[in-house]
Design a protein around this motif. Sequence first.
Motif, PDB file in Angstrom:
ATOM      1  N   GLY A   1       0.829  -1.208   0.000  1.00 32.24           N
ATOM      2  CA  GLY A   1       0.000   0.000   0.000  1.00 32.24           C
ATOM      3  C   GLY A   1       0.863   1.258   0.000  1.00 32.24           C
ATOM      4  O   GLY A   1       0.587   2.214  -0.731  1.00 32.24           O
ATOM      5  N   PHE A   2       1.906   1.252   0.822  1.00 31.41           N
ATOM      6  CA  PHE A   2       2.814   2.402   0.827  1.00 31.41           C
ATOM      7  C   PHE A   2       3.602   2.489  -0.470  1.00 31.41           C
ATOM      8  O   PHE A   2       3.888   3.593  -0.949  1.00 31.41           O
ATOM      9  CB  PHE A   2       3.747   2.345   2.042  1.00 31.41           C
ATOM     10  CG  PHE A   2       3.122   2.894   3.285  1.00 31.41           C
ATOM     11  CD1 PHE A   2       3.088   4.254   3.519  1.00 31.41           C
ATOM     12  CD2 PHE A   2       2.554   2.045   4.218  1.00 31.41           C
ATOM     13  CE1 PHE A   2       2.504   4.774   4.659  1.00 31.41           C
ATOM     14  CE2 PHE A   2       1.967   2.544   5.367  1.00 31.41           C
ATOM     15  CZ  PHE A   2       1.936   3.912   5.593  1.00 31.41           C
ATOM     16  N   LEU A   3       3.951   1.359  -1.065  1.00 33.44           N
ATOM     17  CA  LEU A   3       4.608   1.364  -2.368  1.00 33.44           C
ATOM     18  C   LEU A   3       3.688   1.989  -3.421  1.00 33.44           C
ATOM     19  O   LEU A   3       4.106   2.823  -4.226  1.00 33.44           O
ATOM     20  CB  LEU A   3       4.991  -0.055  -2.776  1.00 33.44           C
ATOM     21  CG  LEU A   3       5.625  -0.232  -4.156  1.00 33.44           C
ATOM     22  CD1 LEU A   3       6.970   0.478  -4.228  1.00 33.44           C
ATOM     23  CD2 LEU A   3       5.795  -1.705  -4.471  1.00 33.44           C
ATOM     24  N   PHE A   4       2.418   1.610  -3.386  1.00 35.49           N
ATOM     25  CA  PHE A   4       1.436   2.159  -4.315  1.00 35.49           C
ATOM     26  C   PHE A   4       1.245   3.656  -4.097  1.00 35.49           C
ATOM     27  O   PHE A   4       1.188   4.443  -5.044  1.00 35.49           O
ATOM     28  CB  PHE A   4       0.098   1.421  -4.158  1.00 35.49           C
ATOM     29  CG  PHE A   4      -0.999   1.945  -5.034  1.00 35.49           C
ATOM     30  CD1 PHE A   4      -0.985   1.711  -6.397  1.00 35.49           C
ATOM     31  CD2 PHE A   4      -2.047   2.673  -4.496  1.00 35.49           C
ATOM     32  CE1 PHE A   4      -1.999   2.192  -7.214  1.00 35.49           C
ATOM     33  CE2 PHE A   4      -3.059   3.168  -5.296  1.00 35.49           C
ATOM     34  CZ  PHE A   4      -3.029   2.925  -6.659  1.00 35.49           C
ATOM     35  N   LEU A   5       1.170   4.065  -2.831  1.00 29.83           N
ATOM     36  CA  LEU A   5       1.010   5.483  -2.508  1.00 29.83           C
ATOM     37  C   LEU A   5       2.205   6.287  -3.003  1.00 29.83           C
ATOM     38  O   LEU A   5       2.049   7.381  -3.562  1.00 29.83           O
ATOM     39  CB  LEU A   5       0.837   5.641  -0.998  1.00 29.83           C
ATOM     40  CG  LEU A   5       0.565   7.036  -0.473  1.00 29.83           C
ATOM     41  CD1 LEU A   5      -0.715   7.595  -1.076  1.00 29.83           C
ATOM     42  CD2 LEU A   5       0.453   6.996   1.047  1.00 29.83           C
ATOM     43  N   GLY A   6       3.408   5.742  -2.841  1.00 34.12           N
ATOM     44  CA  GLY A   6       4.597   6.407  -3.369  1.00 34.12           C
ATOM     45  C   GLY A   6       4.548   6.542  -4.878  1.00 34.12           C
ATOM     46  O   GLY A   6       4.933   7.570  -5.436  1.00 34.12           O
ATOM     47  N   GLY A   7       4.052   5.510  -5.558  1.00 30.53           N
ATOM     48  CA  GLY A   7       3.905   5.568  -7.014  1.00 30.53           C
ATOM     49  C   GLY A   7       2.898   6.622  -7.447  1.00 30.53           C
ATOM     50  O   GLY A   7       3.096   7.306  -8.447  1.00 30.53           O
TER      51      GLY A   7
END
Length: 109
Positions: free
Chosen positions: A10-16
């Motif tokens: 989820g944090f990876l997606f938010l960073g993207g």
Amino acid sequence: MYKGLTIIFGFLFLGGLIESAGVPIPGSVLGMLLLTLALITGIVRLEDVEREGEFLVRNMSIMFIPPGVGIILYLDLLKENLVAIGVALVLSFLITLFVTAKTVEVLRR
């Protein structure tokens, strides 16, 4: 297990998402920074992501296979720019070494 992976990805997606909005920092780095801030502030508990994080770190070598194949595909291009790449590697190493040493000096005081 699903909770920890959901939080990490989820944090990876938010960073993207933030990167796609025009921020010139890679989304994976932004996601990692956001996750770190969430852990520091207590928004995310370490226990929720610790096991999955340790698993990902233990198996990190698998993640280097695709870049290794990419290097082989572009070997001719690398040979053409070997001097520039070498100089950039040496300079970045020395700068990182210097900044790390100075940071340790400041933190030890």
